[in-house]
Design a protein around this motif. Sequence first.
Motif, mmCIF file in Angstrom:
data_model
loop_
_atom_site.group_PDB
_atom_site.id
_atom_site.type_symbol
_atom_site.label_atom_id
_atom_site.label_comp_id
_atom_site.label_asym_id
_atom_site.label_seq_id
_atom_site.Cartn_x
_atom_site.Cartn_y
_atom_site.Cartn_z
ATOM 1 N N THR A 32 0.909 -1.361 -0.328
ATOM 2 C CA THR A 32 -0.023 0.074 0.091
ATOM 3 C C THR A 32 0.950 1.190 0.111
ATOM 4 O O THR A 32 0.639 2.267 -0.644
ATOM 5 N N GLU A 33 1.792 1.397 0.975
ATOM 6 C CA GLU A 33 2.863 2.524 0.897
ATOM 7 C C GLU A 33 3.541 2.685 -0.522
ATOM 8 O O GLU A 33 3.741 3.901 -0.822
ATOM 9 N N VAL A 34 3.725 1.489 -0.933
ATOM 10 C CA VAL A 34 4.568 1.418 -2.331
ATOM 11 C C VAL A 34 3.589 2.115 -3.400
ATOM 12 O O VAL A 34 3.995 2.997 -4.417
ATOM 13 N N ARG A 66 8.307 -14.049 -12.359
ATOM 14 C CA ARG A 66 7.419 -12.993 -11.995
ATOM 15 C C ARG A 66 6.438 -13.532 -10.864
ATOM 16 O O ARG A 66 5.677 -14.590 -11.145
ATOM 17 N N PHE A 67 5.946 -12.597 -10.033
ATOM 18 C CA PHE A 67 4.874 -12.941 -8.886
ATOM 19 C C PHE A 67 4.579 -11.515 -8.351
ATOM 20 O O PHE A 67 4.966 -10.520 -8.928
ATOM 21 N N ALA A 68 3.613 -11.668 -7.416
ATOM 22 C CA ALA A 68 3.082 -10.239 -6.907
ATOM 23 C C ALA A 68 2.859 -10.394 -5.312
ATOM 24 O O ALA A 68 2.618 -11.751 -4.862
ATOM 25 N N ILE A 69 3.322 -9.237 -4.701
ATOM 26 C CA ILE A 69 3.390 -9.373 -3.395
ATOM 27 C C ILE A 69 2.002 -8.468 -2.874
ATOM 28 O O ILE A 69 1.821 -7.539 -3.581
ATOM 29 N N THR A 70 1.142 -8.928 -2.031
ATOM 30 C CA THR A 70 0.057 -8.242 -1.499
ATOM 31 C C THR A 70 -0.029 -8.033 0.031
ATOM 32 O O THR A 70 0.311 -8.792 0.580
ATOM 33 N N ASP A 71 -0.763 -7.110 0.292
ATOM 34 C CA ASP A 71 -1.036 -6.835 1.718
ATOM 35 C C ASP A 71 -2.300 -7.122 1.853
ATOM 36 O O ASP A 71 -3.077 -6.623 2.867
ATOM 37 N N THR A 72 -3.281 -7.545 1.008
ATOM 38 C CA THR A 72 -4.705 -7.683 0.785
ATOM 39 C C THR A 72 -5.455 -6.320 0.296
ATOM 40 O O THR A 72 -6.587 -6.221 0.048
ATOM 41 N N ALA A 73 -4.624 -5.132 0.608
ATOM 42 C CA ALA A 73 -5.301 -4.167 -0.107
ATOM 43 C C ALA A 73 -4.755 -3.504 -1.668
ATOM 44 O O ALA A 73 -5.498 -3.148 -2.377
ATOM 45 N N LYS A 74 -3.341 -3.751 -1.604
ATOM 46 C CA LYS A 74 -2.827 -3.238 -2.688
ATOM 47 C C LYS A 74 -1.753 -4.553 -3.138
ATOM 48 O O LYS A 74 -1.336 -5.250 -2.492
ATOM 49 N N VAL A 75 -1.454 -4.565 -4.523
ATOM 50 C CA VAL A 75 -0.627 -5.678 -5.135
ATOM 51 C C VAL A 75 0.487 -5.020 -6.111
ATOM 52 O O VAL A 75 0.253 -4.277 -6.872
ATOM 53 N N GLN A 97 13.409 -7.842 -1.407
ATOM 54 C CA GLN A 97 14.318 -6.647 -1.234
ATOM 55 C C GLN A 97 14.805 -6.439 -2.503
ATOM 56 O O GLN A 97 15.227 -7.042 -3.285
ATOM 57 N N GLY A 98 14.857 -5.032 -3.226
ATOM 58 C CA GLY A 98 15.094 -4.524 -4.560
ATOM 59 C C GLY A 98 14.845 -3.079 -4.344
ATOM 60 O O GLY A 98 14.714 -2.375 -3.429
ATOM 61 N N LYS A 99 14.796 -2.867 -5.868
ATOM 62 C CA LYS A 99 14.236 -1.282 -6.183
ATOM 63 C C LYS A 99 12.969 -1.266 -7.168
ATOM 64 O O LYS A 99 12.572 -2.298 -7.887
ATOM 65 N N LEU A 100 12.195 -0.492 -6.893
ATOM 66 C CA LEU A 100 11.227 -0.245 -7.771
ATOM 67 C C LEU A 100 11.462 0.550 -9.025
ATOM 68 O O LEU A 100 12.286 1.626 -9.054
ATOM 69 N N GLU A 101 11.374 -0.264 -10.262
ATOM 70 C CA GLU A 101 11.605 0.358 -11.499
ATOM 71 C C GLU A 101 10.517 0.347 -12.634
ATOM 72 O O GLU A 101 10.132 -0.610 -12.976
ATOM 73 N N GLY A 102 9.717 1.527 -12.824
ATOM 74 C CA GLY A 102 8.622 1.583 -13.687
ATOM 75 C C GLY A 102 7.466 0.856 -13.358
ATOM 76 O O GLY A 102 6.719 0.157 -14.115
ATOM 77 N N GLY A 103 7.150 0.823 -12.027
ATOM 78 C CA GLY A 103 6.204 0.162 -11.427
ATOM 79 C C GLY A 103 6.187 -1.234 -11.290
ATOM 80 O O GLY A 103 5.377 -1.803 -10.760
ATOM 81 N N VAL A 104 7.329 -1.935 -11.580
ATOM 82 C CA VAL A 104 7.588 -3.442 -11.269
ATOM 83 C C VAL A 104 8.817 -3.046 -10.483
ATOM 84 O O VAL A 104 9.818 -2.637 -10.135
#
Length: 139
Positions: A32-34, A66-75, A97-104
């Motif tokens: 959600t914060e991301v 490729r996969f998705a992480i969710t907190d049940t509110a945002k993915v 752990q990593g960096k956000l690049e272009g929404g991924v």
Amino acid sequence: MLVGGGVALLFAAVALVLSAFQQNLVFFHTPTEVSEGKAPTGKTFRIGGMVEDGSIAREADGITVRFAITDTAKVIPVTYKGTLPDLFKEGKGAVVQGKLEGGVFRATEVLAKHDENYMPPEAAHAVEQAQKAAQTVSQ
């Protein structure tokens, strides 16, 4: 003069230690914060939550996942090159752990739960906060 030189060397050593510490400091954020733009851009940080069901897909090269992480509110979509931990599964807790690049989120490290009852504390807190927020909105 000798004491002054010793003090200067001490300050230089402390500055180097603090600089190295700052460079290795990694912050944790929820999906959600991301998605709200609260995560740093171009810097390494961690995201924790649940691996979304049905989101794990392996690329043809055999090492990119490729996969998705969710907190049940945002993915948040994640890509990772490397071997995943044996305990990494859909619907289970994980911290990446990593960096956000272009929404991924480009992960450099993936941490999975340890046993059936364990979830990383950061991931458990993220899921708990998202569920509380969802309950508040629905009321």
